[in-house]
Design a protein around this motif. Sequence first.
Motif, PDB file in Angstrom:
ATOM      1  N   VAL A  84      36.987  43.454  41.751  1.00 33.66           N
ATOM      2  CA  VAL A  84      35.939  42.598  41.541  1.00 33.66           C
ATOM      3  C   VAL A  84      36.266  41.704  42.830  1.00 33.66           C
ATOM      4  CG1 VAL A  84      35.326  40.508  40.186  1.00 33.66           C
ATOM      5  CG2 VAL A  84      36.213  42.682  39.159  1.00 33.66           C
ATOM      6  N   THR A  85      35.120  41.316  43.468  1.00 34.38           N
ATOM      7  CA  THR A  85      35.287  40.279  44.622  1.00 34.38           C
ATOM      8  C   THR A  85      35.255  38.922  44.315  1.00 34.38           C
ATOM      9  OG1 THR A  85      32.892  40.118  44.918  1.00 34.38           O
ATOM     10  CG2 THR A  85      33.798  41.969  46.073  1.00 34.38           C
ATOM     11  N   SER A  86      35.848  38.085  45.073  1.00 40.17           N
ATOM     12  CA  SER A  86      36.024  36.788  44.844  1.00 40.17           C
ATOM     13  C   SER A  86      34.786  35.959  44.873  1.00 40.17           C
ATOM     14  CB  SER A  86      36.716  35.870  46.167  1.00 40.17           C
ATOM     15  OG  SER A  86      35.980  36.082  47.459  1.00 40.17           O
ATOM     16  N   ALA A  87      33.621  36.489  45.388  1.00 38.28           N
ATOM     17  CA  ALA A  87      32.130  35.961  45.620  1.00 38.28           C
ATOM     18  C   ALA A  87      31.768  36.102  43.978  1.00 38.28           C
ATOM     19  CB  ALA A  87      31.576  36.682  46.403  1.00 38.28           C
ATOM     20  N   GLU A  88      31.816  37.475  43.410  1.00 38.98           N
ATOM     21  CA  GLU A  88      31.603  37.755  42.004  1.00 38.98           C
ATOM     22  C   GLU A  88      32.350  36.851  41.193  1.00 38.98           C
ATOM     23  OE1 GLU A  88      30.712  42.622  42.596  1.00 38.98           O
ATOM     24  OE2 GLU A  88      32.774  41.943  41.973  1.00 38.98           O
ATOM     25  N   LEU A  89      33.677  36.717  41.007  1.00 39.49           N
ATOM     26  CA  LEU A  89      34.131  35.594  40.191  1.00 39.49           C
ATOM     27  C   LEU A  89      33.912  34.070  40.484  1.00 39.49           C
ATOM     28  CD1 LEU A  89      37.882  36.418  40.014  1.00 39.49           C
ATOM     29  CD2 LEU A  89      36.116  37.062  38.382  1.00 39.49           C
TER      30      LEU A  89
ATOM     31  N   ALA B 212      38.172  31.859  35.076  1.00 38.37           N
ATOM     32  CA  ALA B 212      38.628  33.039  35.372  1.00 38.37           C
ATOM     33  C   ALA B 212      40.089  32.788  35.681  1.00 38.37           C
ATOM     34  CB  ALA B 212      37.949  34.073  36.594  1.00 38.37           C
ATOM     35  N   VAL B 213      41.087  33.488  35.351  1.00 32.68           N
ATOM     36  CA  VAL B 213      42.515  33.322  35.647  1.00 32.68           C
ATOM     37  C   VAL B 213      43.023  34.731  36.431  1.00 32.68           C
ATOM     38  CG1 VAL B 213      44.918  33.218  34.935  1.00 32.68           C
ATOM     39  CG2 VAL B 213      43.094  31.634  33.699  1.00 32.68           C
TER      40      VAL B 213
ATOM     41  N   ARG C 108      41.413  41.552  30.892  1.00 37.64           N
ATOM     42  CA  ARG C 108      41.037  42.658  31.829  1.00 37.64           C
ATOM     43  C   ARG C 108      41.982  43.083  32.650  1.00 37.64           C
ATOM     44  NH1 ARG C 108      35.276  41.949  34.530  1.00 37.64           N
ATOM     45  NH2 ARG C 108      35.686  44.300  35.009  1.00 37.64           N
ATOM     46  N   PRO C 109      42.915  44.054  31.938  1.00 39.19           N
ATOM     47  CA  PRO C 109      43.711  45.005  32.928  1.00 39.19           C
ATOM     48  C   PRO C 109      43.155  45.819  33.745  1.00 39.19           C
ATOM     49  CG  PRO C 109      43.847  45.618  30.885  1.00 39.19           C
ATOM     50  CD  PRO C 109      42.935  44.412  30.766  1.00 39.19           C
ATOM     51  N   GLY C 110      43.828  46.233  34.796  1.00 38.65           N
ATOM     52  CA  GLY C 110      43.703  47.074  35.911  1.00 38.65           C
ATOM     53  C   GLY C 110      42.377  46.751  36.514  1.00 38.65           C
ATOM     54  N   VAL C 111      42.344  45.509  36.868  1.00 41.18           N
ATOM     55  CA  VAL C 111      41.272  45.119  38.010  1.00 41.18           C
ATOM     56  C   VAL C 111      41.904  44.192  39.088  1.00 41.18           C
ATOM     57  CG1 VAL C 111      39.384  43.218  38.040  1.00 41.18           C
ATOM     58  CG2 VAL C 111      39.555  44.727  35.947  1.00 41.18           C
ATOM     59  N   VAL C 112      41.604  44.716  40.331  1.00 35.65           N
ATOM     60  CA  VAL C 112      42.299  43.994  41.484  1.00 35.65           C
ATOM     61  C   VAL C 112      41.214  43.021  42.186  1.00 35.65           C
ATOM     62  CG1 VAL C 112      42.890  44.295  43.874  1.00 35.65           C
ATOM     63  CG2 VAL C 112      43.484  46.213  42.353  1.00 35.65           C
ATOM     64  N   VAL C 113      41.612  41.944  42.173  1.00 32.11           N
ATOM     65  CA  VAL C 113      40.576  40.928  42.585  1.00 32.11           C
ATOM     66  C   VAL C 113      40.628  40.646  44.193  1.00 32.11           C
ATOM     67  CG1 VAL C 113      40.045  38.326  42.501  1.00 32.11           C
ATOM     68  CG2 VAL C 113      40.591  39.675  40.533  1.00 32.11           C
ATOM     69  N   GLY C 114      39.536  40.403  44.954  1.00 27.59           N
ATOM     70  CA  GLY C 114      39.579  40.390  46.345  1.00 27.59           C
ATOM     71  C   GLY C 114      38.302  41.042  46.969  1.00 27.59           C
ATOM     72  N   GLU C 115      38.185  40.834  48.410  1.00 25.03           N
ATOM     73  CA  GLU C 115      37.297  41.430  49.158  1.00 25.03           C
ATOM     74  C   GLU C 115      37.595  43.113  48.949  1.00 25.03           C
ATOM     75  OE1 GLU C 115      34.910  39.740  50.335  1.00 25.03           O
ATOM     76  OE2 GLU C 115      36.001  38.373  48.890  1.00 25.03           O
TER      77      GLU C 115
END
Length: 492
Positions: free
Chosen positions: A238-243, A147-148, A211-218
């Motif tokens: 999308v959470t860090s745990a999910e990634l 994942a980038v 995958r645009p329009g996705v914020v990564v983090g808690e």
Amino acid sequence: MSKITGFLEQGRVPEHYAPAGERVAYSKEFIRPLTAQEAQLQAVRCMDCGIPFCNSGCPVHNIIPDFNNLVYQDDWREALENLHSTNNFPEFTGRACPAPCESACVLNIADDPVGIKSIELAIIERGWQEGWVRPEPPEQQTGRTVAVVGSGPAGLAAAQQLARAGHSVTVFEKNDRIGGLLRYGIPDFKMEKHHIDRRISQMEAEGVVFRPGVVVGEREASERYRSGGVVDLSSDVVTSAELQEQFDAVLLAGGAENPREMEIPGRDLSGIHHAMEFLTAHNRSVAGDAVAGAPSAQGKQVVVIGGGDTGSDCIGTSHRQGAAGVTQFIRRPELPGQDPLLTWPDMPMTVAFSSSHEEGGERAFATVPKEFVGEGGRVTGVRTVQADLQQGQLVEVPGTERMYPADLVLLAIGFDRPVTHLLEAFGVAQDLRGNAQAGDDEVSGYLTSTPGVFAAGDIRRGASLIVWAIREGRQAARAIDQFLMGESRLPR
């Protein structure tokens, strides 16, 4: 090598600019690449030095004398192969790089340097025109997933390298379109966005998923991030745990997006904006988006604070929006032309006169803002004082106060750290500047304090150049490939 006496016989060949009075009427590129014949005249000036300082001056270490010679010999396809061996996106650097390679050119000591940047752009544009730039999918898949996070130059370079190594790569971008600050930070008059789109198409054909329009983090922190107006409220989270659960490795390439602040009286007045608020809104408008409440320079007296490339971009954008007048504040005094022998092979410490300055406006050197003044809650001016450089320190000069009228103030004074919620979500240790703590050598290989999580680009090194981001993305890709496979054939 090129013609032995070429640099003695041929002067620098400049690129073509549309006249300033014409180009401010539109937001498309106004610089035209050199023709094939002009690029060959430029390339013949390369001295084929015993020690090519241009190579070391270039962060991605482009093999510059070689592709200069190939252009001179009319072997454009081999020149493109040479260029792509070190740089995934020469069309980006050929348009938006300050060209430290040219400062390091040996010819620069006594003459104008070789126009390396313009040759690079001519090569890649010839490559696209001839259909030589094609997808390079891997011969086999490794079964490993990466994942980038972030689709700026570091993230895109890493994603392309990893996909070509056979890994399944997914790029997550918080904005609605891919490209990061390539898309929303650089004005279209410097780089139109179809250049990004054609690279995205190439990378998709190589297997990269975007995958645009996705914020990564808690989720809680990401919700605050969205509600703060940084990204669209409709974006996914999308959470860090999910990634970390779904991917074998994660690369953080989110940039350094926290703008520096100017804490002086009157900062809370409306009409004062960070540069990226202004530039991003304009780029979205050029792309056809409706941007409600966007700052506009139309009919206004604009003050741009900051003397770098971003400040220059704000000036050019203000001209295109129909500003009544533009004044740029630059803290340092106007420096005289420097003897190349004093700075070579490094870039000289001068304030550049850019194409945006050719279009109009004033520059106020050695000018320090002291207060924003206003009426009815809106900014109407900036009170300043002159400064003098004494023993390396700026010292304010009594009795030099001045008031500049301003209906719109743009803060172009750089960025100081990444968005911390992303690093905190992955538990990544930070250095003293708030950047992701990760080395760039063969041992530590861009790995952060969190196992399987890497960092590259501005999020690791701090705000820097596109060419540095591409280099870091390529190096991080090699480190991740080695982490996943135990060895790597990707170039470092």
